[in-house]
Design a protein around this motif. Structure first.
Motif, PDB file in Angstrom:
ATOM      1  N   LEU A 100       0.856  -1.057   0.262  1.00  0.00           N
ATOM      2  CA  LEU A 100       0.140   0.580   0.249  1.00  0.00           C
ATOM      3  C   LEU A 100       0.870   1.072  -0.101  1.00  0.00           C
ATOM      4  N   ALA A 101       1.485   1.729   0.513  1.00  0.00           N
ATOM      5  CA  ALA A 101       2.434   2.714   1.108  1.00  0.00           C
ATOM      6  C   ALA A 101       3.842   2.841  -0.143  1.00  0.00           C
ATOM      7  N   ALA A 102       4.020   1.702  -1.082  1.00  0.00           N
ATOM      8  CA  ALA A 102       4.575   1.675  -2.247  1.00  0.00           C
ATOM      9  C   ALA A 102       3.932   3.071  -3.419  1.00  0.00           C
ATOM     10  N   ARG A 103       2.623   2.962  -3.122  1.00  0.00           N
ATOM     11  CA  ARG A 103       1.851   3.186  -3.916  1.00  0.00           C
ATOM     12  C   ARG A 103       1.176   4.734  -3.323  1.00  0.00           C
ATOM     13  N   ARG A 104       1.313   4.677  -1.852  1.00  0.00           N
ATOM     14  CA  ARG A 104       0.893   6.237  -1.837  1.00  0.00           C
ATOM     15  C   ARG A 104       1.644   5.790   0.104  1.00  0.00           C
ATOM     16  N   PRO A 105       2.995   6.464  -0.041  1.00  0.00           N
ATOM     17  CA  PRO A 105       3.236   6.877   1.342  1.00  0.00           C
ATOM     18  C   PRO A 105       2.321   7.099   2.699  1.00  0.00           C
ATOM     19  N   ASP A 106       1.621   7.857   2.470  1.00  0.00           N
ATOM     20  CA  ASP A 106       0.580   8.822   3.696  1.00  0.00           C
ATOM     21  C   ASP A 106      -0.435   7.875   3.690  1.00  0.00           C
ATOM     22  N   VAL A 107      -0.552   6.377   3.334  1.00  0.00           N
ATOM     23  CA  VAL A 107      -1.467   5.384   3.305  1.00  0.00           C
ATOM     24  C   VAL A 107      -1.986   5.373   4.954  1.00  0.00           C
ATOM     25  N   ILE A 108      -3.354   5.610   5.485  1.00  0.00           N
ATOM     26  CA  ILE A 108      -3.563   4.141   6.835  1.00  0.00           C
ATOM     27  C   ILE A 108      -4.423   3.431   6.211  1.00  0.00           C
ATOM     28  N   SER A 109      -3.379   1.887   7.248  1.00  0.00           N
ATOM     29  CA  SER A 109      -3.751   0.862   7.084  1.00  0.00           C
ATOM     30  C   SER A 109      -4.016   0.182   8.712  1.00  0.00           C
ATOM     31  N   VAL A 110      -5.278  -0.044   8.620  1.00  0.00           N
ATOM     32  CA  VAL A 110      -5.680  -0.319   9.798  1.00  0.00           C
ATOM     33  C   VAL A 110      -6.403  -1.861   9.300  1.00  0.00           C
ATOM     34  N   LYS A 111      -5.430  -2.606   9.922  1.00  0.00           N
ATOM     35  CA  LYS A 111      -5.702  -4.075  10.263  1.00  0.00           C
ATOM     36  C   LYS A 111      -5.529  -4.894  11.156  1.00  0.00           C
ATOM     37  N   VAL A 112      -7.126  -5.442  10.999  1.00  0.00           N
ATOM     38  CA  VAL A 112      -7.210  -6.299  12.565  1.00  0.00           C
ATOM     39  C   VAL A 112      -7.262  -7.669  12.553  1.00  0.00           C
ATOM     40  N   GLN A 113      -6.756  -8.238  13.122  1.00  0.00           N
ATOM     41  CA  GLN A 113      -5.485  -9.411  13.622  1.00  0.00           C
ATOM     42  C   GLN A 113      -6.625 -10.695  14.055  1.00  0.00           C
ATOM     43  N   GLY A 114      -6.366 -11.608  14.622  1.00  0.00           N
ATOM     44  CA  GLY A 114      -6.769 -12.237  15.826  1.00  0.00           C
ATOM     45  C   GLY A 114      -5.730 -12.291  16.447  1.00  0.00           C
ATOM     46  N   ARG A 115      -4.799 -12.802  16.789  1.00  0.00           N
ATOM     47  CA  ARG A 115      -3.442 -12.922  17.375  1.00  0.00           C
ATOM     48  C   ARG A 115      -2.646 -11.608  16.967  1.00  0.00           C
ATOM     49  N   ALA A 116      -1.716 -11.431  18.042  1.00  0.00           N
ATOM     50  CA  ALA A 116      -0.818 -10.123  17.810  1.00  0.00           C
ATOM     51  C   ALA A 116       0.264 -11.004  17.686  1.00  0.00           C
ATOM     52  N   ASP A 117       0.519 -12.333  17.203  1.00  0.00           N
ATOM     53  CA  ASP A 117       1.863 -13.428  16.808  1.00  0.00           C
ATOM     54  C   ASP A 117       0.693 -13.842  15.346  1.00  0.00           C
ATOM     55  N   GLY A 118      -0.224 -13.389  15.164  1.00  0.00           N
ATOM     56  CA  GLY A 118      -0.394 -12.928  13.589  1.00  0.00           C
ATOM     57  C   GLY A 118      -1.761 -15.047  13.657  1.00  0.00           C
ATOM     58  N   GLY A 119      -2.192 -15.317  14.464  1.00  0.00           N
ATOM     59  CA  GLY A 119      -2.313 -16.450  15.032  1.00  0.00           C
ATOM     60  C   GLY A 119      -3.873 -15.696  14.819  1.00  0.00           C
TER      61      GLY A 119
END
Length: 408
Positions: free
Chosen positions: A114-133
């Motif tokens: 995303l940042a490669a296309r727009r450096p000031d992009v705001i990305s908010v990602k919801v995960q299950g666990r912080a370790d990626g689980g």
């Protein structure tokens, strides 16, 4: 003059399923943002989630959480479809370039892409666990300790909850993250990479209530059934077989409960015989079973309407128990009484009970509207946001990259 909605002009791309991300998108839409939900062709994994309409078989869940959003359907198995999602998420504009997603493990939708296309992009990602689980509300709740605190005092079996509380709380964390990142970008031109793990939301909330500190000091808390912990509060059955929940948190409420039920003298005698200070939360909590036993006959001897009237007149803190069917019936009979709820004609379903945002801005509710059919806004969004023309849209449709009605 009518004031503009707080987030009017802000565009958020939502690529998320289930509750946390979509509930955040709904909240942002009700604040005035243009929220564009992107789904795979045929719908994401939550497109047919229960409850379903008995009349049409459509998902009441999906159509409720995705109200007031625009719907785009893309073939994300193909690079051309993925490229369109990336383009939408990084489109130019001071109030654009915002993505909310829960697409864990998709390198093509990484922050770096995303940042490669727009450096000031705001990305908010919801995960299950912080370790990626992987995790969902119900597996997070079981690991938080809350299920072991819930249920009858006579049982040691963990009790699951019905309400996806952690999902909904996580959704509001997402809203806060979007607004905070947008505010920072307005001031500094910096984008944001934000990750919110559902398990972290639950653990943080329980810790913030002091429950883990309590367990570290005193061990596991015993169950209390319907009794409030640390103060007096419990349900009582009326002569009609209904139940009311009564809570006491202040001296005035304690006095009001004795007055309403005519038990002030009996409660004073209980205090004298036990030496308990019933003017305090601690004293009432310690004597909760005896207090309940003194009060229960008053409730059991009176019909529900009389109980409600007496408690209200005295200023008792109380609430009725109602089923969802009873709430729905009351809304149908008196829609003006609960202004946060609203009737909406949902295409493909029919009349449904919807809701305004509970946030009243300038003393007014937000208003509400139906959900768009899956992919219904694909062509208009691609033309408006990405500048595609009708020939481009036709070509993408012919190639199986997009769905939705023909461009008009």
């Amino acid at each position: 003059m009518e004031l503009a909605a707080p987030l009017a002009g802000v565009r958020v791309i939502e690529f998320a399923s289930f509750v946390a991300g979509p509930s955040a998108g709904l909240a942002l839409a009700q604040l005035g943002a243009e929220v564009i939900r992107v789904d795979p062709l045929g719908g994401n994994v939550d497109h047919r989630r229960w409850p379903l309409s008995e009349a049409t078989g459509e998902s009441l869940y999906w159509n409720s959480l995705n109200r007031e959003k625009r719907s785009v359907a893309l073939n994300l198995r193909e690079e051309a479809g993925r490229d369109l999602l990336l383009a939408l998420a990084t489109a130019p504009g001071p109030d654009a370039g915002i993505l909310v997603d829960n697409a864990v493990g998709r390198d093509w939708l990484s922050y770096e892409a995303l940042a490669a296309r727009r450096p000031d992009v705001i990305s908010v990602k919801v995960q299950g666990r912080a370790d990626g689980g992987a995790a969902v509300d119900y597996t997070v709740n079981s690991g938080s300790g809350v299920a072991n605190m819930t249920g009858p005092a006579s049982s040691s079996v963990p009790v699951n909850h019905v309400l996806p509380a952690w999902d909904l709380l996580c959704g509001q964390e997402v809203v806060s993250a979007v607004l905070a990142a947008l505010r920072r970008r307005d001031r500094t031109d910096q984008g944001a990479r934000i990750e919110i793990a559902l398990a972290d939301v639950a653990l943080a909330a329980v810790a913030n209530l002091g429950w883990y500190s309590e367990a570290a000091e005193s061990g596991e808390r015993s169950r209390h059934g319907n009794h409030l912990y640390g103060a007096f509060g419990v349900d009582f059955a009326t002569a009609d077989g209904d139940h009311v929940m009564v809570v006491v948190l202040t001296p005035r409420q304690w006095s009001a409960l004795g007055t309403a039920t005519g038990t002030a003298e009996s409660l004073a005698a209980l205090a004298a015989s036990t030496g308990a200070d019933l003017s305090t939360d601690e004293g009432r909590y310690a004597q909760r079973d005896r207090i309940e036993a003194l009060l229960a006959p008053w409730f059991a001897a009176r019909p529900t309407a009389q109980v409600h009237a007496a408690l209200t007149a005295a200023g008792v803190l109380w609430g009725p128990y109602r089923s969802t069917a009873e709430v729905a019936a009351e809304f149908a009979a008196h829609p003006e009484a609960t202004r946060v709820l609203a009737a909406v004609e949902q295409p493909g379903v029919g009349p449904v009970i919807s809701a305004n945002s509970p946030m009243r801005l300038d003393e007014a509710y937000s208003g509400t509207g139906p959900a768009a059919a899956l992919g219904a806004d694909t062509a208009p969004v691609l033309r408006e946001v990405l500048g595609l023309d009708d020939a481009d849209v036709t070509r993408l449709r012919s190639a199986g990259i997009i769905a939705g009605p023909p461009a008009t």
